[in-house]
Structure formats: structure tokens, C-alpha cells
Design an enzyme around this catalytic site. Structure first.
Site, short mmCIF file in Angstrom:
data_model
loop_
_atom_site.label_atom_id
_atom_site.label_comp_id
_atom_site.label_asym_id
_atom_site.label_seq_id
_atom_site.Cartn_x
_atom_site.Cartn_y
_atom_site.Cartn_z
N CYS A 198 0.81 -1.23 0.00
CA CYS A 198 0.00 0.00 0.00
C CYS A 198 0.84 1.28 0.00
CB CYS A 198 -0.97 -0.01 1.18
SG CYS A 198 -0.26 -0.61 2.71
N LYS A 227 10.34 -3.92 0.96
CA LYS A 227 9.30 -4.06 -0.08
C LYS A 227 9.22 -2.78 -0.90
CE LYS A 227 6.17 -6.17 2.80
NZ LYS A 227 4.85 -6.29 3.34
N HIS A 267 -2.02 6.85 3.69
CA HIS A 267 -0.57 6.88 3.88
C HIS A 267 -0.03 8.16 3.25
CE1 HIS A 267 -0.86 2.92 5.37
NE2 HIS A 267 -0.30 2.22 4.39
N1 LIG Z 1 -2.05 -4.19 -0.53
C1 LIG Z 1 -1.45 -4.22 0.63
O1 LIG Z 1 -0.52 -3.53 0.84
C2 LIG Z 1 -1.94 -5.10 1.71
C3 LIG Z 1 -2.37 -4.54 2.90
C4 LIG Z 1 -2.75 -5.39 3.91
C5 LIG Z 1 -2.69 -6.76 3.71
N2 LIG Z 1 -2.27 -7.27 2.54
C6 LIG Z 1 -2.23 -8.73 2.30
O2 LIG Z 1 -3.56 -9.20 2.21
C7 LIG Z 1 -3.67 -10.48 2.80
C8 LIG Z 1 -4.76 -10.48 3.86
O3 LIG Z 1 -4.47 -9.56 4.91
P1 LIG Z 1 -5.56 -9.25 6.03
O4 LIG Z 1 -5.03 -8.13 6.84
O5 LIG Z 1 -6.90 -9.13 5.40
O6 LIG Z 1 -5.49 -10.61 6.91
P2 LIG Z 1 -6.65 -11.26 7.82
O7 LIG Z 1 -7.61 -10.26 8.29
O8 LIG Z 1 -5.93 -12.10 8.82
O9 LIG Z 1 -7.43 -12.24 6.80
C9 LIG Z 1 -6.83 -13.41 6.30
C10 LIG Z 1 -7.81 -14.14 5.39
O10 LIG Z 1 -7.17 -15.33 4.94
C11 LIG Z 1 -8.00 -16.44 5.29
N3 LIG Z 1 -7.19 -17.61 5.58
C12 LIG Z 1 -6.36 -17.82 6.62
N4 LIG Z 1 -5.83 -19.07 6.56
C13 LIG Z 1 -6.35 -19.65 5.46
C14 LIG Z 1 -6.23 -20.94 4.88
N5 LIG Z 1 -5.44 -21.88 5.41
N6 LIG Z 1 -6.92 -21.20 3.74
C15 LIG Z 1 -7.73 -20.26 3.19
N7 LIG Z 1 -7.89 -19.02 3.70
C16 LIG Z 1 -7.22 -18.72 4.83
C17 LIG Z 1 -8.78 -16.01 6.51
O11 LIG Z 1 -9.94 -16.80 6.66
P3 LIG Z 1 -10.63 -17.05 8.10
O12 LIG Z 1 -11.42 -15.81 8.45
O13 LIG Z 1 -11.52 -18.23 7.85
O14 LIG Z 1 -9.55 -17.32 9.08
C18 LIG Z 1 -9.10 -14.56 6.10
O15 LIG Z 1 -10.16 -14.54 5.20
C19 LIG Z 1 -2.26 -10.82 3.35
O16 LIG Z 1 -1.61 -11.65 2.42
C20 LIG Z 1 -1.59 -9.49 3.45
O17 LIG Z 1 -0.19 -9.59 3.26
C21 LIG Z 1 -1.91 -6.46 1.53
#
Ligand SMILES: NC(=O)c1ccc[n+]([C@@H]2O[C@H](COP(=O)([O-])OP(=O)(O)OC[C@H]3O[C@@H](n4cnc5c(N)ncnc54)[C@H](OP(=O)(O)O)[C@@H]3O)[C@@H](O)[C@H]2O)c1
Length: 349
Positions: free
Chosen positions: A149, A204, A241
Site C-alpha cells: 500500500c 518491499k 498513507h
Molecule cells: N495491498 C497491501 O498492501 C496489503 C495490505 C494489507 C494486507 N495485505 C495482504 O492481504 C492479505 C490479507 O491480509 P488481512 O489483513 O486481510 O489478513 P486477515 O484479516 O488475517 O485475513 C486473512 C484471510 O485469509 C483467510 N485464511 C487464513 N488461513 C487460510 C487458509 N489456510 N486457507 C484459506 N484461507 C485462509 C482467513 O480466513 P478465516 O477468516 O476463515 O480465518 C481470512 O479470510 C495478506 O496476504 C496481506 O499480506 C496487503
């Protein structure tokens, strides 16, 4: 478009997944018909599996969908991915192998040489990596990614200056707490405080920026040669940001040249009038105390980057600030724009 395209969201119950649900709610092309998450959620209604953290209540278009396993099966061809990075590599690859178009937010494949890391206004031509990816990996599907981001904000801020020859970039971030997900940073740490460390973020920003601003050389990306140095900080701001940037440029342009470059900057999404594209992706704000997260981050539906305070720099050549919406332009909106670009290229046919 006569009929909207059915899409799914991997990791739909998480924080980024919820931003996808919200951003795509009234999308003119894409219709969320499928949601996937972990075993903890599979089989439940979305409204029960996902504790809704954003404003309002769980959107009605997804509330009654049953959460599915993140594996090949009955998911639509186009899948947005917000799965936990500990599982994203395997999940995204198995789906791409099975013919799905995976448009991912996760960091796992961003730096793979055959995976486009897209900011559509800057490097739409990096989609030329897709045929190589499919040939190398034997996939009928594909993976494309969007950046971290804070990298989106930096690259949109410096891309208009690329024609002047970017040599060195020094950036300091003031990053909102929403970028850390939910529950994110403990309130006792972030209230009335600054945390001068975000794990992995500086590395990153430095390498992703060079890939995004790089040029296609045959079927590979030649990274931008400019050196990038990032300092990343978490600040007590909810959304948005802000980055302060100093740049050294090869051809010494005037301040007026730079202002004009920011204002005239346009890309493929604007030419093709993609639904999530802001009319002016980079907007210069002349007031000396703008842009500000609270006042400016929601403008242009969170899809533009706002630049201000351009002035000469006694160490490098120029310095300025840039602001972008981290969960929109830096996450769900970025991926939606990527998918719109891919559709407009015929990659979803
Ligand atoms: N663009 C960016 O800069 C940015 C910003 C923030 C995050 N991200 C990325 O986005 C992703 C999600 O981040 P978040 O903050 O949303 O995390 P989060 O709130 O912890 O959500 C994680 C998601 O993954 C699912 N999950 C976990 N273990 C799994 C498995 N074994 N099989 C299938 N699904 C699974 C969870 O499902 P359950 O609810 O069932 O546990 C939930 O839907 C990460 O990879 C992170 O690096 C990117």
C-alpha cells in the site's frame, strides 16, 4: 457491458477481503458471487463467518453466500485474493494452474520475474509477462499482483517524473493504522505515538518501486536503475498513507516542469475510461498545508494520489509529499483496477 462478470474473493472474511466486498459492492462490471476462506469459516454464511469491521452492516449481496474452500472447484474464473500470506502461495498457484485468473493483494508473488506487479497508470505493458508465466509454469490461468500500500503512493508520486531521469529517491512514510489489518497495532502502542518500524516494509518499498517503474525488455522487466531508500513509520491516522519524498533527477527540470508533469500525468486506465480509474490519477494541491489524510484521502473515491509542497531540495533536487488511500488505492481498489485493465486487454476472455 451486457452482463456483469461473476467474481470470487479468496480470504473474503479477513480485513482486506472485507475491503474487496465493500469496493466491489456496486461495481459496474464485477459481481461477487463466491467467497472463500479457511476451514474455520467454510460452510458458514458470510455474515456469520466474517465479523464486519467496516462501516455499516455486511453488504446484502454477499451476506448469504456460503463460504467455500479456497481450492479449484466451483469458483468463478476471476478471483481476487486477500488470503493470509502464509497460505497464499499454494492457494493462488493451484487456482492459476486450474485456469483461474488470480488478481492478488498478497505479497507472495509480487517479485516473481514472470508475475506482473501492476499500477495500471504506470506499467500496463507489464501484462506482457502473462504469456511467459503461462508458458513457463504450464498454467491455463494466471496471477497478477498489486503492490504494497505505501509503494502505490510512492510510485504514483514519482512516475510523472520518470521522463526527467529518476536517479535517487529517498522516501519517509507516515502510514495509517488501517494498513496493519484488524486488530492491528495495539492501541497502547499507537495512541499519541509513532512507531518507527514496520517489519519488511522498507525492503518491499525499495524493490517493488524499481520493478514497477522498470521497462519491458523482451519478455522480462528491467528494473529501474534508480536507488530507492525508504524509512517507514506507523502513525495514529486511521486511513491514508502520507509519504515525504526527495528525488534526484538526471535532466534538471524547473519546478514548473514538475508541476506540469504531475498535472498532465495520465495512463491506460484513463485512455480506456476503466470504471475505477480516476480522471486525474495524480493531483497537485497548491495549498502549503495539503494534502492531509483526514481532509483529502476520500476524494476521487480514494483512487487518486494527491501531491503537494513541491520545493527544491538542498541535498537532492526536489522534495514533495504524496498521499493515497491505503485500503482503496493501496489494496482493494488497486486490484479492481488491475482486473479492469486485464479485462480491457482480453485476458479474461
Ligand atoms: N495491498 C497491501 O498492501 C496489503 C495490505 C494489507 C494486507 N495485505 C495482504 O492481504 C492479505 C490479507 O491480509 P488481512 O489483513 O486481510 O489478513 P486477515 O484479516 O488475517 O485475513 C486473512 C484471510 O485469509 C483467510 N485464511 C487464513 N488461513 C487460510 C487458509 N489456510 N486457507 C484459506 N484461507 C485462509 C482467513 O480466513 P478465516 O477468516 O476463515 O480465518 C481470512 O479470510 C495478506 O496476504 C496481506 O499480506 C496487503
Amino acid at each position: 457491458m451486457e452482463r456483469r462478470i461473476e467474481v470470487g474473493i479468496l480470504g473474503a472474511t479477513g480485513m482486506v477481503g472485507q475491503h474487496f466486498v465493500k469496493f466491489l459492492q456496486n461495481h459496474p462490471w464485477f459481481d461477487v458471487k463466491w467467497v472463500g476462506a479457511s476451514d474455520r469459516s467454510v460452510g458458514k454464511k458470510y455474515r456469520d463467518a466474517a465479523k464486519w469491521h467496516l462501516g455499516g452492516t455486511t453488504p446484502e449481496n454477499v451476506a448469504d453466500l456460503t463460504v467455500e474452500e479456497c481450492k479449484p472447484g466451483n469458483a468463478p474464473r476471476l478471483l481476487f485474493s486477500a488470503t493470509d500470506s502464509s497460505v497464499a502461495t499454494e492457494i493462488e498457484q493451484s487456482l492459476a494452474k486450474a485456469g483461474h485468473v488470480v488478481v492478488s493483494n498478497s505479497r507472495n508473488h509480487r517479485m516473481d520475474a514472470d508475475v506482473p506487479l501492476l499500477v495500471p497508470e504506470i506499467n500496463a505493458d507489464h501484462l506482457k509477462l502473462i504469456p511467459r508465466q503461462q508458458a513457463l509454469r504450464g498454467w491455463s490461468g494466471q496471477i497478477a499482483t498489486n503492490p504494497n500500500c505505501s509503494t502505490v503512493v510512492l510510485t504514483m508520486g514519482v512516475a510523472p517524473l520518470k521522463p526527467f531521469g529518476l536517479k535517487r529517491i529517498v522516501v519517509t512514510t507516515l502510514q495509517a493504522i488501517s494498513g496493519a489489518g484488524y486488530p492491528g497495532v495495539p492501541s497502547m502502542d499507537i495512541s499519541a505515538n509513532v512507531i518507527p518500524f514496520i517489519g519488511g516494509e522498507e525492503e518491499k518499498m525499495e524493490i517493488e518501486t524499481q520493478k514497477i517503474l522498470g521497462d519491458m525488455n523482451g519478455d522480462q522487466v528491467r528494473p529501474l536503475a534508480a536507488k530507492v531508500s525508504a524509512h517507514c513509520n506507523r502513525v495514529p491516522v486511521v486511513d491514508g498513507h502520507l509519504v515525504t519524498v526527495s528525488v534526484e533527477l538526471e535532466n534538471k527540470p524547473s519546478e514548473a516542469d514538475l508541476r506540469q508533469a504531475f498535472e498532465r500525468f495520465r495512463g491506460v486506465p484513463q485512455e480506456r475510461k476503466l470504471p475505477s480509474a480516476p480522471e486525474r490519477p495524480v493531483q497537485y494541491m497548491p495549498d502549503q498545508d495539503r494534502p492531509q489524510p483526514r481532509k483529502d484521502v476520500e476524494r476521487e473515491r480514494g483512487m487518486a494520489v494527491f501531491v503537494g509542497r513541491l520545493r527544491s531540495c538542498p541535498v537532492l533536487d526536489y522534495k514533495f509529499i504524496a498521499l493515497g488511500h491505503n485500503t482503496v488505492r493501496g489494496a482493494a481498489g488497486a486490484a479492481a483496477l488491475n482486473a479492469e485493465l486485464m479485462y480491457s486487454e482480453g485476458l479474461l476472455d
